[in-house]
Design a protein around this motif. Structure first.
Motif, mmCIF file in Angstrom:
data_model
loop_
_atom_site.group_PDB
_atom_site.id
_atom_site.type_symbol
_atom_site.label_atom_id
_atom_site.label_comp_id
_atom_site.label_asym_id
_atom_site.label_seq_id
_atom_site.Cartn_x
_atom_site.Cartn_y
_atom_site.Cartn_z
ATOM 1 N N ALA A 1 34.243 34.105 53.492
ATOM 2 C CA ALA A 1 33.330 34.322 55.059
ATOM 3 C C ALA A 1 34.336 34.104 55.925
ATOM 4 O O ALA A 1 34.422 34.391 57.057
ATOM 5 N N ASP A 2 35.360 33.155 55.895
ATOM 6 C CA ASP A 2 36.373 32.753 56.643
ATOM 7 C C ASP A 2 37.386 33.978 56.833
ATOM 8 O O ASP A 2 38.279 33.558 58.097
ATOM 9 N N LYS A 3 37.338 35.086 56.044
ATOM 10 C CA LYS A 3 38.343 36.119 56.291
ATOM 11 C C LYS A 3 37.507 37.297 56.862
ATOM 12 O O LYS A 3 38.260 38.424 57.190
ATOM 13 N N ILE A 4 36.537 37.201 57.306
ATOM 14 C CA ILE A 4 35.711 38.664 57.844
ATOM 15 C C ILE A 4 36.141 38.652 59.396
ATOM 16 O O ILE A 4 36.722 37.835 60.233
ATOM 17 N N GLU A 5 36.580 40.017 59.254
ATOM 18 C CA GLU A 5 37.002 40.540 60.670
ATOM 19 C C GLU A 5 36.147 41.785 61.306
ATOM 20 O O GLU A 5 35.649 42.390 60.265
ATOM 21 N N ALA A 6 36.262 41.778 62.366
ATOM 22 C CA ALA A 6 35.312 42.753 63.246
ATOM 23 C C ALA A 6 36.307 43.357 64.292
ATOM 24 O O ALA A 6 37.058 42.817 65.059
ATOM 25 N N SER A 7 36.057 44.667 64.572
ATOM 26 C CA SER A 7 36.811 45.261 65.671
ATOM 27 C C SER A 7 35.624 46.283 66.250
ATOM 28 O O SER A 7 34.623 46.644 65.560
ATOM 29 N N TYR A 8 35.877 46.521 67.390
ATOM 30 C CA TYR A 8 34.945 47.240 68.526
ATOM 31 C C TYR A 8 35.768 48.339 69.246
ATOM 32 O O TYR A 8 36.478 47.924 70.208
ATOM 33 N N LYS A 9 35.703 49.602 68.985
ATOM 34 C CA LYS A 9 36.359 50.561 69.803
ATOM 35 C C LYS A 9 35.576 51.950 69.810
ATOM 36 O O LYS A 9 35.092 52.158 68.922
ATOM 37 N N ASN A 10 35.435 52.356 71.021
ATOM 38 C CA ASN A 10 34.675 53.590 71.583
ATOM 39 C C ASN A 10 33.424 53.753 70.943
ATOM 40 O O ASN A 10 32.923 54.793 70.353
ATOM 41 N N GLY A 11 32.645 52.326 70.897
ATOM 42 C CA GLY A 11 31.238 52.292 70.642
ATOM 43 C C GLY A 11 31.215 52.192 69.023
ATOM 44 O O GLY A 11 29.789 52.032 68.696
ATOM 45 N N ILE A 12 32.051 52.076 68.391
ATOM 46 C CA ILE A 12 31.995 51.979 67.005
ATOM 47 C C ILE A 12 32.485 50.457 66.633
ATOM 48 O O ILE A 12 33.561 50.005 66.862
ATOM 49 N N LEU A 13 31.587 49.693 66.025
ATOM 50 C CA LEU A 13 31.735 48.404 65.418
ATOM 51 C C LEU A 13 32.096 48.638 64.031
ATOM 52 O O LEU A 13 31.277 48.917 63.195
ATOM 53 N N LYS A 14 33.334 47.849 63.632
ATOM 54 C CA LYS A 14 33.723 47.673 62.226
ATOM 55 C C LYS A 14 33.937 46.400 61.721
ATOM 56 O O LYS A 14 34.644 45.648 62.227
ATOM 57 N N ILE A 15 32.951 46.153 60.625
ATOM 58 C CA ILE A 15 33.228 44.689 59.983
ATOM 59 C C ILE A 15 33.787 44.755 58.712
ATOM 60 O O ILE A 15 33.211 45.715 57.693
ATOM 61 N N ASN A 16 34.931 44.047 58.453
ATOM 62 C CA ASN A 16 35.669 44.015 57.068
ATOM 63 C C ASN A 16 35.213 42.695 56.353
ATOM 64 O O ASN A 16 35.699 41.567 57.065
ATOM 65 N N ILE A 17 34.712 42.810 55.315
ATOM 66 C CA ILE A 17 34.300 41.470 54.646
ATOM 67 C C ILE A 17 34.919 41.452 53.274
ATOM 68 O O ILE A 17 34.534 42.078 52.346
ATOM 69 N N PRO A 18 35.887 40.397 53.313
ATOM 70 C CA PRO A 18 36.598 40.678 51.664
ATOM 71 C C PRO A 18 35.922 40.082 50.770
ATOM 72 O O PRO A 18 35.121 38.935 51.170
ATOM 73 N N LYS A 19 35.815 40.646 49.530
ATOM 74 C CA LYS A 19 35.249 39.999 48.624
ATOM 75 C C LYS A 19 36.137 38.893 47.919
ATOM 76 O O LYS A 19 37.416 38.734 48.295
ATOM 77 N N SER A 20 35.440 37.802 47.357
ATOM 78 C CA SER A 20 36.197 36.601 46.714
ATOM 79 C C SER A 20 36.905 37.074 45.675
ATOM 80 O O SER A 20 36.532 38.057 44.834
ATOM 81 N N GLU A 21 38.177 36.306 45.130
ATOM 82 C CA GLU A 21 38.891 36.709 44.015
ATOM 83 C C GLU A 21 37.966 37.083 42.775
ATOM 84 O O GLU A 21 38.353 37.834 42.132
ATOM 85 N N GLU A 22 37.100 36.048 42.571
ATOM 86 C CA GLU A 22 36.088 36.257 41.673
ATOM 87 C C GLU A 22 35.409 37.430 41.279
ATOM 88 O O GLU A 22 35.138 37.967 40.005
ATOM 89 N N GLU A 23 34.926 38.139 42.392
ATOM 90 C CA GLU A 23 34.304 39.121 42.483
ATOM 91 C C GLU A 23 35.169 40.590 42.621
ATOM 92 O O GLU A 23 34.340 41.516 42.268
ATOM 93 N N ARG A 24 36.261 40.390 42.928
ATOM 94 C CA ARG A 24 37.122 41.718 42.643
ATOM 95 C C ARG A 24 37.080 42.528 41.279
ATOM 96 O O ARG A 24 37.146 41.542 40.285
#
Length: 148
Positions: free
Chosen positions: A116-139
């Motif tokens: 959760a502490d590594k979630i990143e969000a960007s917003y450009k041209n009306g598109i919101l993109k959220i990247n939510i990294p999986k934990s090491e155990e779940e990869r």
């Protein structure tokens, strides 16, 4: 029980009369007197999964970045926002109004642990993109096959 004769042409004439009445009623009113129905809306969203992360992409055109709030709690990602109505211009007579305004909220439960502490969000041209990294155990872990 009485038997009555069916007349399909009579029904068509009644339908035509009713349609004429509706069109005449609609177009005879002034545009500002027409009832404007406010409807709920929510942005279209894609949720994808890669080996290392979940990626949420939302179409939110016409909204300022400051009017979007993203939260993550107990594996639930929530996107809230508000599309504000532009200031009304009194001199205009609208013939058609299709754009929608108001608040929205979308929530997604993710199926595994994420960082959760590594979630990143960007917003450009009306598109919101959220990247939510999986934990090491779940990869996904690749397992080598030994040849004997």
């Amino acid at each position: 029980m009485a038997i009555t004769k069916w007349s399909p042409m009579k029904e068509l004439v009644n339908l035509q009369d009713e349609m004429n009445r509706l069109f005449n009623e609609f177009f005879s009113r002034k545009p500002e007197s027409r009832r404007i129905v406010e409807r709920e809306w929510s942005p279209d969203v894609d949720v994808a999964e890669t080996d290392n992360a979940f990626v949420v992409t939302a179409e939110i055109p016409g909204i300022d970045k400051k009017d979007i709030k993203i939260t993550f709690h107990n594996n639930v990602l929530t996107i809230k926002g508000e599309k504000k109505k532009e200031e009304e211009i009194k001199e205009q007579n609208f013939h058609q109004i299709e754009r929608v305004y108001g608040s929205f909220q979308r929530s997604f439960t993710l199926p595994s642990d994420v960082e959760a502490d590594k979630i990143e969000a960007s917003y450009k041209n009306g598109i919101l993109k959220i990247n939510i990294p999986k934990s090491e155990e779940e990869r996904a872990k690749e397992i080598n096959i030994k040849v004997s």
